[in-house]
Design a protein around this motif. Structure first.
Motif, mmCIF file in Angstrom:
data_model
loop_
_atom_site.group_PDB
_atom_site.id
_atom_site.type_symbol
_atom_site.label_atom_id
_atom_site.label_comp_id
_atom_site.label_asym_id
_atom_site.label_seq_id
_atom_site.Cartn_x
_atom_site.Cartn_y
_atom_site.Cartn_z
ATOM 1 N N GLU A 37 0.634 -0.886 -0.108
ATOM 2 C CA GLU A 37 -0.002 0.063 0.042
ATOM 3 C C GLU A 37 1.165 1.221 0.548
ATOM 4 O O GLU A 37 2.232 1.148 0.594
ATOM 5 C CB GLU A 37 -0.587 0.217 1.417
ATOM 6 N N ARG A 38 0.558 2.201 -0.431
ATOM 7 C CA ARG A 38 0.961 3.857 -0.596
ATOM 8 C C ARG A 38 1.083 4.282 0.925
ATOM 9 O O ARG A 38 -0.063 3.781 2.353
ATOM 10 C CB ARG A 38 -0.079 4.688 -1.160
ATOM 11 N N ASP A 39 1.758 4.749 1.367
ATOM 12 C CA ASP A 39 2.322 5.089 2.951
ATOM 13 C C ASP A 39 3.246 6.813 2.960
ATOM 14 O O ASP A 39 4.253 6.621 2.179
ATOM 15 C CB ASP A 39 3.543 4.197 3.659
ATOM 16 N N MET A 40 2.391 7.406 3.568
ATOM 17 C CA MET A 40 3.028 7.827 3.807
ATOM 18 C C MET A 40 4.571 8.339 4.492
ATOM 19 O O MET A 40 4.363 7.366 5.331
ATOM 20 C CB MET A 40 2.096 9.159 4.909
ATOM 21 N N VAL A 41 5.262 9.282 4.035
ATOM 22 C CA VAL A 41 6.559 9.300 4.199
ATOM 23 C C VAL A 41 6.930 10.115 5.651
ATOM 24 O O VAL A 41 7.518 10.157 7.020
ATOM 25 C CB VAL A 41 7.476 8.867 4.047
ATOM 26 N N SER A 42 6.326 11.672 4.771
ATOM 27 C CA SER A 42 6.752 12.956 5.907
ATOM 28 C C SER A 42 6.357 14.301 5.496
ATOM 29 O O SER A 42 5.875 13.926 4.222
ATOM 30 C CB SER A 42 8.242 13.384 5.198
ATOM 31 N N ALA A 43 5.964 14.828 5.274
ATOM 32 C CA ALA A 43 5.881 16.198 4.489
ATOM 33 C C ALA A 43 6.175 17.432 5.643
ATOM 34 O O ALA A 43 6.172 17.559 7.347
ATOM 35 C CB ALA A 43 3.849 15.927 5.214
ATOM 36 N N ILE A 44 5.621 18.556 5.497
ATOM 37 C CA ILE A 44 5.744 19.740 6.071
ATOM 38 C C ILE A 44 5.324 21.063 5.576
ATOM 39 O O ILE A 44 4.830 21.068 4.569
ATOM 40 C CB ILE A 44 7.586 20.330 5.312
ATOM 41 N N ARG A 45 5.291 21.786 6.136
ATOM 42 C CA ARG A 45 4.035 23.448 5.946
ATOM 43 C C ARG A 45 4.874 23.646 6.146
ATOM 44 O O ARG A 45 5.975 24.683 6.619
ATOM 45 C CB ARG A 45 2.944 23.421 7.684
ATOM 46 N N TRP A 46 4.548 24.498 4.712
ATOM 47 C CA TRP A 46 5.455 25.940 4.366
ATOM 48 C C TRP A 46 5.149 27.007 5.293
ATOM 49 O O TRP A 46 6.338 27.135 6.142
ATOM 50 C CB TRP A 46 4.365 26.385 3.155
ATOM 51 N N ASN A 47 4.205 27.389 6.019
ATOM 52 C CA ASN A 47 4.286 28.586 7.206
ATOM 53 C C ASN A 47 4.227 28.520 8.323
ATOM 54 O O ASN A 47 3.737 27.540 9.025
ATOM 55 C CB ASN A 47 2.896 28.891 7.068
ATOM 56 N N GLY A 48 5.420 28.106 8.612
ATOM 57 C CA GLY A 48 5.906 27.623 10.097
ATOM 58 C C GLY A 48 6.926 26.501 10.139
ATOM 59 O O GLY A 48 7.517 26.676 10.445
ATOM 60 N N GLY A 49 7.449 25.906 8.648
ATOM 61 C CA GLY A 49 8.125 25.267 8.184
ATOM 62 C C GLY A 49 7.621 23.490 9.963
ATOM 63 O O GLY A 49 9.176 22.912 9.537
ATOM 64 N N ASN A 50 7.139 23.574 10.620
ATOM 65 C CA ASN A 50 6.507 22.179 10.662
ATOM 66 C C ASN A 50 6.923 21.064 9.447
ATOM 67 O O ASN A 50 6.756 20.554 8.107
ATOM 68 C CB ASN A 50 5.499 21.669 11.486
ATOM 69 N N THR A 51 7.226 20.481 10.631
ATOM 70 C CA THR A 51 8.146 18.850 9.721
ATOM 71 C C THR A 51 6.932 18.114 10.872
ATOM 72 O O THR A 51 7.335 17.578 12.159
ATOM 73 C CB THR A 51 9.058 18.569 9.598
ATOM 74 N N SER B 190 8.443 4.669 10.116
ATOM 75 C CA SER B 190 9.344 3.908 8.957
ATOM 76 C C SER B 190 10.524 5.439 8.510
ATOM 77 O O SER B 190 11.661 4.995 8.597
ATOM 78 C CB SER B 190 8.723 3.739 8.572
ATOM 79 N N ALA B 191 10.416 6.364 8.848
ATOM 80 C CA ALA B 191 11.375 7.872 8.238
ATOM 81 C C ALA B 191 11.756 8.263 9.494
ATOM 82 O O ALA B 191 12.554 8.471 9.069
ATOM 83 C CB ALA B 191 10.318 8.626 7.984
ATOM 84 N N LEU B 192 11.664 7.720 10.805
ATOM 85 C CA LEU B 192 12.142 8.730 11.745
ATOM 86 C C LEU B 192 13.898 8.028 11.535
ATOM 87 O O LEU B 192 14.245 7.492 11.906
ATOM 88 C CB LEU B 192 11.450 8.264 13.135
ATOM 89 N N GLY B 193 14.808 9.673 11.951
ATOM 90 C CA GLY B 193 16.130 9.188 11.915
ATOM 91 C C GLY B 193 16.848 8.593 10.192
ATOM 92 O O GLY B 193 18.234 9.548 10.972
ATOM 93 N N ARG B 194 16.278 8.954 9.542
ATOM 94 C CA ARG B 194 17.032 8.774 8.431
ATOM 95 C C ARG B 194 15.965 9.483 7.216
ATOM 96 O O ARG B 194 16.835 9.961 6.067
ATOM 97 C CB ARG B 194 17.104 7.536 7.316
ATOM 98 N N PHE B 195 15.245 9.952 7.420
ATOM 99 C CA PHE B 195 14.857 10.913 6.184
ATOM 100 C C PHE B 195 14.612 12.717 7.119
ATOM 101 O O PHE B 195 14.671 12.255 7.824
ATOM 102 C CB PHE B 195 13.759 10.176 5.841
ATOM 103 N N THR B 196 14.964 13.342 6.413
ATOM 104 C CA THR B 196 15.112 14.093 6.255
ATOM 105 C C THR B 196 14.411 15.327 5.333
ATOM 106 O O THR B 196 14.699 15.600 4.232
ATOM 107 C CB THR B 196 15.992 15.255 6.836
ATOM 108 N N ILE B 197 12.834 16.158 5.971
ATOM 109 C CA ILE B 197 12.036 16.886 4.621
ATOM 110 C C ILE B 197 12.590 18.030 5.019
ATOM 111 O O ILE B 197 12.449 18.753 6.432
ATOM 112 C CB ILE B 197 10.475 16.808 4.870
ATOM 113 N N SER B 198 12.486 18.984 3.980
ATOM 114 C CA SER B 198 13.177 20.529 3.815
ATOM 115 C C SER B 198 12.202 21.103 2.917
ATOM 116 O O SER B 198 11.924 20.281 1.657
ATOM 117 C CB SER B 198 14.310 20.946 4.123
#
Length: 124
Positions: free
Chosen positions: A43-57, A62-70
């Motif tokens: 199945e499709r799995d969301m990995v990460s997201a970011i909100r432009w206003n404020g930069g909340n990530t 499964s993505a913690l520690g190895r994935f970085t969104i920016s």
């Protein structure tokens, strides 16, 4: 709104990749942009997201520690840096976007705009 994805490829386990998602067609200050992936037969799995206003990530467990969104506001581009790649990271990765806040960021059905996928293949 258009989302153009780039940066996938074939890497060996332990390597790194940076995926890019260039957005156009709107002002994205009120958007949440994210990445999801779909592995063969899964199945499709969301990995990460970011909100432009404020930069909340936001990250899936499964993505913690190895994935970085920016995000780069000047370029309207969101990046997903993936380090220490594992064979189980092999999937097609997609960029998505929606207006609003980061609540329920992990619900793929809430996203209005999708980019094309990029294949990430991790060889052991």
């Amino acid at each position: 709104v258009q989302l153009v994805v780039s940066g996938g490829g074939l890497v060996y386990a332990g390597g790194s990749l940076r995926l890019s998602c260039a957005a156009s067609g709107s002002s994205f200050s009120s958007y949440v942009m994210g990445w999801f992936r779909q592995a063969p037969g899964k199945e499709r799995d969301m990995v990460s997201a970011i909100r432009w206003n404020g930069g909340n990530t936001y990250y899936a467990d499964s993505a913690l520690g190895r994935f970085t969104i920016s995000g780069d506001n000047d370029k309207n581009t969101v990046y997903l840096q993936i380090n220490s790649l594992k064979p189980e990271d092999t999937a097609v990765y997609y960029c998505v976007a929606k207006r609003g806040y980061g609540s329920n960021w992990y619900l793929l059905r809430g996203y209005d705009y999708w980019g094309q996928g990029t294949q990430v293949t991790v060889s052991s």
